[in-house]
Design a protein around this motif. Structure first.
Motif, short mmCIF file in Angstrom:
data_model
loop_
_atom_site.label_atom_id
_atom_site.label_comp_id
_atom_site.label_asym_id
_atom_site.label_seq_id
_atom_site.Cartn_x
_atom_site.Cartn_y
_atom_site.Cartn_z
N TYR A 148 -9.67 21.84 -28.58
CA TYR A 148 -10.05 22.93 -27.36
C TYR A 148 -8.89 23.23 -26.38
CZ TYR A 148 -14.03 23.25 -30.29
OH TYR A 148 -15.14 23.36 -31.00
N TYR A 149 -9.23 23.49 -25.31
CA TYR A 149 -8.35 24.01 -23.68
C TYR A 149 -8.98 24.07 -22.55
CZ TYR A 149 -4.64 24.85 -27.32
OH TYR A 149 -3.27 25.25 -27.47
N ARG A 150 -8.91 23.14 -21.92
CA ARG A 150 -9.44 23.17 -20.48
C ARG A 150 -9.46 24.43 -19.75
NH1 ARG A 150 -7.34 18.05 -18.89
NH2 ARG A 150 -7.95 16.40 -20.18
N GLY A 151 -10.67 25.15 -20.03
CA GLY A 151 -10.44 26.28 -19.01
C GLY A 151 -11.10 26.36 -18.03
N ALA A 152 -11.74 25.46 -17.47
CA ALA A 152 -12.60 25.51 -15.83
C ALA A 152 -11.68 24.99 -14.58
CB ALA A 152 -13.55 24.92 -16.06
N ILE A 153 -10.63 24.88 -14.98
CA ILE A 153 -9.50 24.56 -14.07
C ILE A 153 -8.29 25.63 -13.55
CG2 ILE A 153 -7.81 22.26 -13.31
CD1 ILE A 153 -9.68 20.66 -14.70
N LEU A 154 -8.65 26.13 -12.70
CA LEU A 154 -7.78 26.71 -11.63
C LEU A 154 -6.09 26.36 -12.39
CD1 LEU A 154 -8.83 28.14 -8.82
CD2 LEU A 154 -8.16 29.17 -10.99
N GLU A 171 -4.67 23.15 -18.32
CA GLU A 171 -5.00 23.23 -19.39
C GLU A 171 -4.15 25.12 -20.35
OE1 GLU A 171 -5.76 19.89 -21.99
OE2 GLU A 171 -6.44 21.26 -22.43
N ILE A 172 -4.15 25.77 -19.13
CA ILE A 172 -3.65 27.00 -18.86
C ILE A 172 -2.38 26.92 -19.20
CG2 ILE A 172 -3.75 29.43 -18.04
CD1 ILE A 172 -6.46 27.76 -19.12
N GLY A 173 -1.07 26.23 -18.88
CA GLY A 173 -0.07 25.80 -18.95
C GLY A 173 0.38 26.04 -19.85
N ILE A 174 -0.55 24.71 -21.46
CA ILE A 174 0.12 24.63 -22.31
C ILE A 174 -0.60 25.90 -23.75
CG2 ILE A 174 0.25 22.30 -21.66
CD1 ILE A 174 -2.17 21.67 -23.21
N LEU A 175 -1.59 26.39 -22.65
CA LEU A 175 -2.04 27.09 -23.85
C LEU A 175 -1.75 28.41 -24.00
CD1 LEU A 175 -4.58 28.71 -25.07
CD2 LEU A 175 -5.29 29.02 -22.96
N LYS A 176 -0.52 29.11 -22.81
CA LYS A 176 0.33 30.29 -22.88
C LYS A 176 1.35 29.39 -23.93
CE LYS A 176 -0.38 31.29 -18.18
NZ LYS A 176 0.27 31.76 -16.63
N VAL A 177 1.64 27.98 -23.48
CA VAL A 177 3.26 28.21 -24.57
C VAL A 177 3.02 28.32 -26.28
CG1 VAL A 177 4.63 26.05 -25.53
CG2 VAL A 177 4.17 26.37 -22.66
N ASP A 178 1.38 27.69 -26.37
CA ASP A 178 1.00 27.54 -27.45
C ASP A 178 0.13 28.62 -28.17
OD1 ASP A 178 1.30 24.89 -27.75
OD2 ASP A 178 -0.55 23.81 -27.17
#
Length: 244
Positions: free
Chosen positions: A211-217, A230-237
């Protein structure tokens, strides 16, 4: 006599080994090169260029279970509507006083990033469906300026939603009167590929992060506990899966 010479040669070999080989092993251990050359680690580095892993359950690729709920427009939506799309899943509730606003804000940024991708979507499931009616969900969507048609905010049978969260995705959700808002849930995002399989990148130990952490801006970068966003790496993935 032969035994004497044999002992001499064995001793000489041991001495040479100690002088030449052992220092090299020590150097490799101290520099970490032994670990970095490990098969699992070399295949599992957190590289933006690597293929995403499948999440396995009992040795089989884990697929999103069937679901069917209504969205903010009172339209019935099922898992079949997401086939052929890469999508992100989260569980939230509109009255959440803590992490949900952060999670939704992050997802708004993700949606904006992929606004031109017809094969990208989002799925948000309310864990307080009795309160979060389609009308409430529609107001929530408008509050956050969500304009795209590729994001469903879903409500329906509470037992079914909790089953989907806890058993289907293993993303914790529960009613807990003692916590703010009366409900507890994790601030994690799940990433699903076009065939409905759960996917994620690999961590430095060769294991899927799942999973990807979603609760950190994303713009903040790190929380008070030292955990990074982990939003940055989520976008990459997401982009990787869109290109598969």
């Amino acid at each position: 006599m032969n035994k004497k010479y044999t002992y001499v040669w064995v001793s000489l070999i041991v001495l040479i080994f100690g002088i030449i080989v052992i220092p090299r092993i020590v150097d490799r251990l101290s520099s970490g090169s032994v670990v970095e050359n490990d098969r699992l680690n070399s295949e599992g580095k957190n590289s933006d260029d690597e293929e995403l892993a499948y999440i396995l359950l009992d040795g089989k690729r884990r697929k999103v279970p069937s679901f069917e709920f209504i969205n903010q427009d009172s339209v019935l939506v099922s898992d079949k509507d997401y086939l052929g799309k890469v999508y992100v899943v989260d569980f939230f509730f509109t009255r959440c006083p803590s992490i949900c606003p952060v999670m939704t804000t992050n997802l708004v940024g993700v949606q904006e990033h992929f606004k031109n991708a017809d094969d990208f979507a989002l799925a948000s499931f309310s864990i307080t469906p009795d309160v979060d009616t389609p009308q409430v969900l529609r107001a929530y969507k408008e509050k956050y300026g969500v304009t795209g048609e590729n994001w469903n905010f879903m409500t329906g049978d509470q037992e079914g939603i909790y089953e989907l969260a806890n058993a289907g995705f293993n993303i914790f959700a529960a009613e807990m009167p003692d916590v703010p808002g009366g409900f507890e849930h994790s601030g994690l995002f799940a990433l699903v590929d076009k065939e409905g399989y759960l996917r994620s990148r690999i961590d430095e130990y060769g294991n899927p992060i799942v999973y990807y952490r979603g609760a950190i801006l994303e713009e903040k970068g790190v929380n008070d506990h030292g955990e990074t966003e982990e939003i940055g790496i989520l976008k990459v993935d997401i982009q990787k899966l869109l290109e598969e």
